[in-house]
Design a protein around this motif. Sequence first.
Motif, mmCIF file in Angstrom:
data_model
loop_
_atom_site.group_PDB
_atom_site.id
_atom_site.type_symbol
_atom_site.label_atom_id
_atom_site.label_comp_id
_atom_site.label_asym_id
_atom_site.label_seq_id
_atom_site.Cartn_x
_atom_site.Cartn_y
_atom_site.Cartn_z
ATOM 1 N N ILE A 25 -1.466 72.293 -21.264
ATOM 2 C CA ILE A 25 -1.669 73.006 -20.004
ATOM 3 C C ILE A 25 -1.530 74.519 -20.162
ATOM 4 O O ILE A 25 -2.211 75.288 -19.459
ATOM 5 C CB ILE A 25 -0.702 72.469 -18.896
ATOM 6 N N GLY A 26 -0.707 74.938 -21.134
ATOM 7 C CA GLY A 26 -0.509 76.374 -21.369
ATOM 8 C C GLY A 26 -1.816 77.109 -21.614
ATOM 9 O O GLY A 26 -1.948 78.279 -21.290
ATOM 10 N N ARG A 30 -7.332 77.213 -18.286
ATOM 11 C CA ARG A 30 -8.572 77.996 -18.161
ATOM 12 C C ARG A 30 -9.775 77.121 -17.827
ATOM 13 O O ARG A 30 -10.841 77.631 -17.517
ATOM 14 C CB ARG A 30 -8.863 78.748 -19.469
ATOM 15 N N LEU A 31 -9.596 75.794 -17.939
ATOM 16 C CA LEU A 31 -10.702 74.880 -17.618
ATOM 17 C C LEU A 31 -10.626 74.373 -16.172
ATOM 18 O O LEU A 31 -11.365 73.456 -15.799
ATOM 19 C CB LEU A 31 -10.688 73.676 -18.567
ATOM 20 N N SER A 79 2.589 72.113 -14.454
ATOM 21 C CA SER A 79 3.713 71.380 -15.013
ATOM 22 C C SER A 79 3.408 70.924 -16.445
ATOM 23 O O SER A 79 2.382 70.277 -16.697
ATOM 24 C CB SER A 79 3.999 70.159 -14.129
ATOM 25 N N THR A 80 4.302 71.265 -17.356
ATOM 26 C CA THR A 80 4.143 70.846 -18.757
ATOM 27 C C THR A 80 4.280 69.336 -18.894
ATOM 28 O O THR A 80 3.640 68.715 -19.737
ATOM 29 C CB THR A 80 5.196 71.540 -19.644
ATOM 30 N N ALA A 81 5.108 68.750 -18.032
ATOM 31 C CA ALA A 81 5.291 67.295 -18.082
ATOM 32 C C ALA A 81 3.965 66.600 -17.789
ATOM 33 O O ALA A 81 3.703 65.500 -18.274
ATOM 34 C CB ALA A 81 6.353 66.866 -17.075
ATOM 35 N N LEU A 82 3.105 67.264 -17.012
ATOM 36 C CA LEU A 82 1.801 66.666 -16.695
ATOM 37 C C LEU A 82 0.765 66.981 -17.773
ATOM 38 O O LEU A 82 -0.434 66.727 -17.595
ATOM 39 C CB LEU A 82 1.325 67.134 -15.316
ATOM 40 N N GLU A 83 1.203 67.515 -18.874
ATOM 41 C CA GLU A 83 0.432 67.663 -20.103
ATOM 42 C C GLU A 83 -0.761 68.607 -20.057
ATOM 43 O O GLU A 83 -0.799 69.593 -20.769
ATOM 44 C CB GLU A 83 -0.055 66.289 -20.601
ATOM 45 N N ASN A 88 -2.694 67.702 -14.179
ATOM 46 C CA ASN A 88 -2.121 68.623 -13.195
ATOM 47 C C ASN A 88 -2.949 68.627 -11.914
ATOM 48 O O ASN A 88 -2.403 68.586 -10.818
ATOM 49 C CB ASN A 88 -2.041 70.051 -13.766
ATOM 50 N N VAL A 89 -4.265 68.670 -12.084
ATOM 51 C CA VAL A 89 -5.142 68.699 -10.909
ATOM 52 C C VAL A 89 -5.027 67.373 -10.143
ATOM 53 O O VAL A 89 -4.863 67.354 -8.923
ATOM 54 C CB VAL A 89 -6.611 68.981 -11.317
ATOM 55 N N GLU A 90 -5.093 66.266 -10.882
ATOM 56 C CA GLU A 90 -5.057 64.961 -10.199
ATOM 57 C C GLU A 90 -3.729 64.740 -9.473
ATOM 58 O O GLU A 90 -3.704 64.210 -8.351
ATOM 59 C CB GLU A 90 -5.323 63.828 -11.201
ATOM 60 N N ALA A 91 -2.634 65.164 -10.107
ATOM 61 C CA ALA A 91 -1.324 64.973 -9.477
ATOM 62 C C ALA A 91 -1.212 65.786 -8.190
ATOM 63 O O ALA A 91 -0.682 65.319 -7.171
ATOM 64 C CB ALA A 91 -0.207 65.362 -10.452
ATOM 65 N N ARG A 92 -1.732 66.980 -8.214
ATOM 66 C CA ARG A 92 -1.683 67.826 -7.011
ATOM 67 C C ARG A 92 -2.601 67.248 -5.927
ATOM 68 O O ARG A 92 -2.263 67.247 -4.736
ATOM 69 C CB ARG A 92 -2.094 69.263 -7.366
#
Length: 459
Positions: A25-26, A30-31, A79-83, A88-92
Amino acid sequence: TSNQMWGGRFAAGPDAIMEAINASIGFDKRLAAQDIEGSRAHAAMLASTGILTDKDAKAIREGLLTVLSEIESGDFQFSTALEDIHMNVEARLKEIIGEPAGRLHTGRSRNDQVATDFKLWVRDQLDAFEEALVTLIQAFLGQAEQGADWVMPGFTHLQTAQPVTWGHHMMAYVEMFGRDLSRVRDARARMNESPLGAAALAGTSFPIDRDMTAKELGFDRPAANSLDAVSDRDFALEFLSAASICAMHLSRLAEELVIWSSAQFRFVALSDRFSTGSSIMPQKKNPDAAELIRAKIGRIFGANVALMTVMKGLPLTYSKDMQEDKEQVFDAADNLMLALAAMNGMVRDMTANRESLEAAAGSGFSTATDLADWLVRVLGLPFREAHHITGALVAMAEAKGCDLPELSLADMQSVHGEISESVYDVLGVHNSVASRTSYGGTAPVRVREQIARWKEALK
Ligand code: ARG
C-alpha cells in the motif's frame, strides 16, 4: 485477529514483519484511480450480465466514487494491515455501503485486478511519454530551423572530422527521439488488451462479459489467455525498455551540452533558467540540469534490469514477486518525465554561438576530405593516392602551425605539382557543407527538407 479478506482458514493473524514485507500500500496507492475505474467497470458488467442486481451495482459504483473523492482529498486512512490498494478500497467501500461491497469481487481476483490497474497506469504514462517526446522534437525543430545553414565541426572519436551544419546535428536528435516516439506507440498498441476477467488464473464460471469491461476501460480487446493475462508484465518491461533507450539518448545529449557549454568549446550558452552558479567562484554558470539528466538515467536502466530480473525465473502464473514491479516503474516514470521536461526547457532556451561554431568548423583540418575529393574529381587521382597527398599537406600545415586554406599554392604544388588555384574553393567550410547533398547529408538544402518532412509528420 485473522485477516478479514481470507481469515476463514486462519487461526492467527500475521507477524508484524510478515505484514511489513507483504504490504504494497505504501506505493500502490498510486493506483487508486485506476483501481476504482476498473472496479466500477466490473460492477457495471456484473449487473448487465445479471450476476449482480442493478441496485447492488449502483450502490457499489456510487460508493466507489465516494472512496475516490476521499482519497483525492487526502482524507483516506490507508492501512498496512489491508496490504494493498485493492483491499484498502474494498474495505472502505464496505464501511460506506455495507453488504453489497462484498459482492464486488464476484468473478474477479486480485490477480486480474492488479494487472488491469497497473496496465491502465502504464498506458497513461505511455501517453504522457509520447506527448513529452513530441514537445522535445518540436524544440529541436526550432533550433534546426534557426541554424539550418550554420556550420560547426562534425566529430568522430570527439576529434574534428568534417564540417556539418547545426541544423543537421539538431535533426540527428529528432531522428533519435522520433524512434523513441515510434517505440512508445508500438508498445501502447501491443499492450492494450484487458486482463480483467482472467480472474485468479483460469477464468471464471460466472457468465461475465469481458468485451464489455475491455471496451469500458478503453482496451482494444480482452487478453486471449487467462494464464498469460495474470502473469504478463511485458507492458511494464516495454515501457522500461523504451524509457531506457530514450534515457540513453537524453544522456548523450546531456553530455554534449556539458561539453558544448564549456569555456573551451563555447558552442552554446545555456539559459540562466536552466543553470546554476557556484557559491565560491563568481564566474561560474554550471550545466547542472544536463548533469542530473545524465545521472538520473542510471535509475531508469536500473529499473529495467530489476524488473527483468524479478520476472525471469517465475513459473506461470502469478507469484508475489510481481508485486515488486510497481516501484521500479513508478520511479523510472517520474524520473523520465522530469528529465524530458528539463531537457525540453534547456533545448528551447539554449543559444547556439554561431561565430564559435563557425570558427571551430574550420579548424582541425576539417576540410581535408574535401581536398582529397578535389584531387580525385579534378586531377583524376585514385582516392587512396589523393588520401596520401592530402595527409602530407595536413602534416605540412601542422608543421607550419596553420590550417589547410592558409597553405600557399607553392606549398601545395611542392607536394603535388598539378594542384591549382581552384582547390581553395573546396577548402572553405560553407562550400564543404553545401556540397554534401546526398540524401541524409549535411547540406542545408537537405536539412531543410528533413525539417519540412518532420513538421508534416507531427501535424
Ligand atoms: N498487492 C498485490 C500485487 O501488487 C496484488 C495481487 C495479490 N494477489 C495475490 N494472489 N496475492 O501484486
